[in-house]
Design an enzyme around this catalytic site. Structure first.
Site, PDB file in Angstrom:
ATOM      1  N   CYS A   1       2.949   8.095  -0.709  1.00 15.52           N
ATOM      2  CA  CYS A   1       1.787   8.918  -0.363  1.00 15.52           C
ATOM      3  C   CYS A   1       1.594   9.025   1.142  1.00 15.52           C
ATOM      4  CB  CYS A   1       0.532   8.357  -1.021  1.00 15.52           C
ATOM      5  SG  CYS A   1       0.275   6.614  -0.722  1.00 15.52           S
TER       6      CYS A   1
ATOM      7  N   GLU B   1      -6.135  -2.057  -3.603  1.00 13.97           N
ATOM      8  CA  GLU B   1      -6.055  -1.287  -2.346  1.00 13.97           C
ATOM      9  C   GLU B   1      -7.473  -0.883  -1.937  1.00 13.97           C
ATOM     10  OE1 GLU B   1      -1.792   0.748  -2.900  1.00 13.97           O
ATOM     11  OE2 GLU B   1      -3.354   1.881  -3.909  1.00 13.97           O
TER      12      GLU B   1
END
Lengths: 657, 657
Positions: B419, B322
């Site tokens: 998240c 990521e």
């Protein structure tokens, strides 16, 4: 399903009867003999410094009781020895070599000692996991490995007349025939990696034992049937896996086992397996006359050639599973296009040519050969591509590892999984076999590669001497030698790249209008000794475009001349190849580079380069103009890329429409 | 390293003092209040049918001894509760809500009971692995999780005046201060995922306890020092890993621990961690006057904004890790661009604005907010993007799983790793905080969002009422209310998208030539009650181009109007968007769509479509012409994409130069 005798099928003119003598190909065939095969012998004996350890030969010595040690390598490591032996056999056909033959004989002796009393032959399971034999066909390549050894045995027998390896593999095949089948106590299954199917047909042809053909057909028929054999054997095994993970996950499409083979509509899963399977299916269709199998071969051929093949003849657009993805999905950079898959496609094409001579098969065969296969090996014969990208930015390959770790910007020395280098070797060493077929009273010339062939057609025996200018010139000349005049047809392929074709016979025009049949110009006449047919093919530089659904190639163009696809490289054009653009009316000139890759014809183009003047440090600008400046672009044949260090490369270039 | 008092720094006008009243933003802020936060409460209580199980609330109940069960979810699952509480706190600031407050209070009671006597607070380690506390900072997010709870505690205290959660997190922070440090028996390390740093500065500000600031600074200073703390703790732990594999592999750059933070030249590794770290670094630089830290913030800002940011304000070009990849590597389709990373970039930008008011920070903040953050959530507040691609072909996302399994063509309901949704909620609920700063005698207006602000500047207290037309019109109007005339400056940002800017004060032209300072038009005068400043920004449709080194965007253009980046969607333009092309002189017209996403301005363009006539079944053709046919292209704001089912989308469109 209908079965008829196969008397109407073509047969390739055996490589035994074709001696290649060709300005372009001699180098590569000599390279295989002088460098590749000796180098690979060193590699599989673990004697190449800096290369990954192989273990392939030592595994056989250990299994034979001639050495101590552990098994090393992949579960299919034996196939490196098999493919090496097969290549050696082909080399021995064209030139006997007592020293090489002795090395091979000694290897064969070791293989014989490694064979179990019941015929079983596989060093991994013999040394490392004797209790695991035939328990995990899904993953462990046992029949695949046997298949490669069978191919070697047949090739070595045909080359040398020596039966030892043929007998070894016959015993191995007999053992397989006992183990597999629908009878009581037999395994009603098939291998996760196809190869045994085509190998058994070769064994049938070499021995005349029809049971091998039947066994091949059994594996083909069984594949993809419900209930799933892979699930059944996983259940028997407790769902263990040969690899790291705890529990096997079976993706049936990966193994082409999601449907019976006759019902498959599109090529799916691991690309090499698909084309090895199709080669075996074509073999069985040819030998049994099974029309439903032939129909499946045609359907999957069309899917591959019309929807899933790169312009280089590469196949497999997806690294995940080394696999086909879906129609028109042909990314140039994350591509797989394994060298072995292109070779497998050639195997398949070659078999389809025997089933029904048609230039569409030979066109693809030639495309894969001159571009992907040739590009898979360096000029020094010691470096290889496993993956053959159509677009490379070295920094991207290195910097975005997850998507690109399979793509190497330069050829590598030797692979732990070394399937591709020996596959190139065995293909090039047997290239003679791909040049001609004979069907009835017609000789088909599929490839324009110079040399001499001895063949029998329509009752006559003749010698055919070919001189060819391909890939640089669209010329081929055929001279016939025969004892007495004879009527037969010489069918010369008119390649898909020929803008026009003319034939001369003994210097006089031989109009071919109306005489082109399935892509071949048929010269049907009485031939006398010394008769000459000449073929002239227009070979302009062509602008190739992709089907509109190939997203990444939209408004891009590739250049092709003859069978050669071209590319731009950073070495000639500087970096940032994405800024190059070829106008529709760009003047394209053919030149010559005497240095690169042994000399080649290059193409220079009056191109344009995108300019964004005085850019500065901003990442995005809203006030910039974009303009095009004249720039010369240099294109080289794709097969010659990556010979001048690490740099960008692209086959498809933007086109200014 | 130099340290000076920080009296010359700007301060944001607290959201407590800013009431948003804006035609564009009201909807989203109400959505957060009415849908997102209630929905997320259901989700973290595992009451949303069809959504992935969360376990977040039940973990606290189990840790508190109020329920039986197993821990469920990620090791950082607690943060979903923390971020939800933080969002609730922000909502309570703008509108008290007794029922909501009671739910939050009850949750806080549970959290209090889940806290260990020594202050330790983390349900994963309390329930599941008590012996593993503080043994794997590299992977287990213990300080990250604490940081989010600290943010919640501070926010809830500031919103309600209730100290309970503030006291809980203060005890947790005191526990951390005991555990970490260079003293004997302490752990001389830091967390694999930054967050504690910025949280501790908030705690310092809320409590006045300077030790929290010092602890924050400790973590920042320690990061990336040699020898590696991650290696040290791995050795102590025996190299175990929290995840599946047997042995931990530590890629220090992934954690921004490859170098001391002050020496890092480029943003590298996990994007969210980078920007959370930078936000904390900017906080500490502001509070301590540490110039070397500020210099590192500036350097990394420049690297991100000038070399590694998408035109949508998204960051992180690589799914693997990521993460950031490398300069100018900004693929539009395999992109990551996590919503949380864009939010983190806003946090960082907002802090840089306080350190040195400069429109370049606010420009990026606005870009990320209006495009990636807004695009990350559906109009119904129940569907979210984690990854925000700039180009999507649904069939590719689904068919080539390895490279694209992170890219979803439609917003998803709730994520196991959830998240992003609560991060959007807490950002939008606190949006007021991002509008203004005050530094000395200057009020900076960073964002053009309507509403009323109470603020103190240059000794005066005043009320500032903003009416804004952004993003649809380039207009903002500021009316000042104050008890008696006062001299101060009103600094209005001139956005990077403004083709021109004019200011009127009380209806009269106020020339700003020579008055634009660091990107703000400064109106420095004596203001009286009722005075009005008006800003008119030219907001044409702009053609955006990328730096020449952004390979994938070469000869492509994006449209932007005001802060909104536009895109083409299949719903308007049909499939095969790669065939669209925008001529340099294309006429671009702004229209209105009352239906889509609550009404929006769209852009229609006289575009071209690539045509390859009568293509047939061939994959490649050498005889085809390529031509361009007129076609109308419709562009919609990027934030509104994927609201009409699954289809292709592209921000960057080919440009015909």
């Amino acid at each position: 399903m209908g079965q008829t005798a196969s008397t109407d099928k073509a047969r390739p003119v055996s490589m035994k009867d074709v001696r290649i003598q060709d300005d372009f190909w001699n180098y590569y065939i000599d390279l295989v003999r002088d460098v590749v095969v000796p180098y690979q012998w060193e590699a599989i004996n673990d004697r190449v410094e800096g290369a990954e350890r192989s273990g392939a030969v030592s595994n056989f010595k250990i299994a034979a009781g001639l050495a101590e040690g552990e098994f090393y390598g992949f579960v299919f490591q034996d196939t490196d020895v098999a493919k090496w032996l097969e290549a050696v056999a082909y080399l021995l056909v064209s030139k006997r070599d007592a020293a090489l033959e002795q090395v091979a004989d000694e290897m064969i002796d070791i293989i014989g000692k490694a064979q179990q009393p019941n015929g079983y032959l596989n060093t991994y399971f013999t040394i490392k996991e004797p209790e695991g034999k035939w328990t995990n066909l899904t993953e462990c390549h046992e029949l695949y490995t046997a298949g490669h050894m069978i191919e070697a045995g047949v090739a070595y027998y045909k080359a040398t007349g020596k039966r030892k390896l043929l007998d070894i593999v016959s015993r191995a095949a007999d053992n397989i025939a006992e183990v597999f089948g629908d009878g009581p106590g037999q395994i009603a299954g098939y291998d996760g990696h196809q190869e045994i199917e085509l190998a058994l047909v070769k064994l049938y042809e070499a021995t005349g034992e029809r049971r091998y053909l039947e066994l091949s057909r059994y594996f083909i028929d069984k594949r993809g049937q419900q209930p799933s054999f892979f699930v059944e054997e996983a259940e028997r095994r407790g769902w263990t896996t040969h690899w790291r993970k705890n529990k096997i996950h079976i993706d049936h499409a990966y193994f082409q086992a999601h449907q019976p083979v006759r019902e498959q509509e599109a090529a799916a899963g691991h690309a090499v397996r698909v084309v090895y399977m199709l080669a075996g299916m074509a073999d069985v269709a040819r030998e049994t006359g099974d029309e439903t199998l032939l129909e499946a071969c045609r359907r999957l051929w069309d899917n591959i050639a019309n929807k899933q093949m790169y312009v280089t003849g590469g196949i497999g657009s997806m690294a995940q599973g080394e696999a086909f993805s879906f129609d028109y999905d042909l990314p140039n950079d994350t591509i797989y296009s394994e060298t072995c898959a292109a070779i497998g496609l050639i195997f398949f094409a070659h078999r389809m040519l025997q089933l029904e001579p048609n230039s569409r098969y030979a066109d693809v065969m030639e495309r894969a050969l001159y571009n992907t296969v040739l590009g898979g090996m360096s000029r020094d014969g010691r470096h290889f591509f496993y993956v053959n990208p159509l677009e490379v930015t070295p920094g991207v390959c290195e910097g975005r590892n997850k998507n690109f770790n399979h793509v190497k910007p330069v050829r590598q020395e030797w692979f732990g999984c070394a399937c591709c280098p020996p596959n190139i070797a065995r293909l090039l060493a047997s290239l003679g076999e791909y040049v001609y077929s004979v069907k009835g009273d017609t000789v088909y010339a599929h490839l324009y590669i110079g040399g001499e062939a001895e063949l029998a057609v329509g009752g006559a025996k003749l010698r055919l001497k070919q001189e060819a200018g391909v890939p640089w010139e669209g010329k081929a000349r055929f001279e016939v030698s025969l004892a007495q005049p004879s009527s037969f047809a010489l069918a010369l392929r008119v390649p898909d790249w020929a803008a026009g074709a003319e034939v001369l016979v003994n210097g006089a025009a031989y109009p071919i209008d109306g005489r082109v049949r399935d892509g071949y110009a048929v010269i049907d006449r009485e031939w006398a000794d010394g008769d000459v047919a000449e073929l002239a093919l227009e070979m302009p530089v062509m602008r190739v475009r992709s089907h509109p659904l190939v997203k990444g190639n939209a408004s891009k163009v590739a250049l092709q001349r003859g069978p050669l696809v071209y590319c731009v490289e950073e070495a000639d054009n500087g970096p940032q190849l994405q800024q190059l653009m070829l106008p529709l009316d760009a003047k394209l000139e053919v030149g010559f580079d005497a240095e690169l890759a042994g000399g080649l014809k290059l193409i220079t183009a009056e191109a344009l380069r995108l300019e964004l003047p005085q850019w500065g440090s901003q990442l995005y600008r809203t006030d910039s103009g974009a303009s095009l400046k004249p720039a010369v672009a240099t294109f080289i044949p794709y097969y010659a890329w990556a010979n001048r260090g690490k740099g960008e490369m692209a086959v498809w270039v933007k086109e200014r429409v």
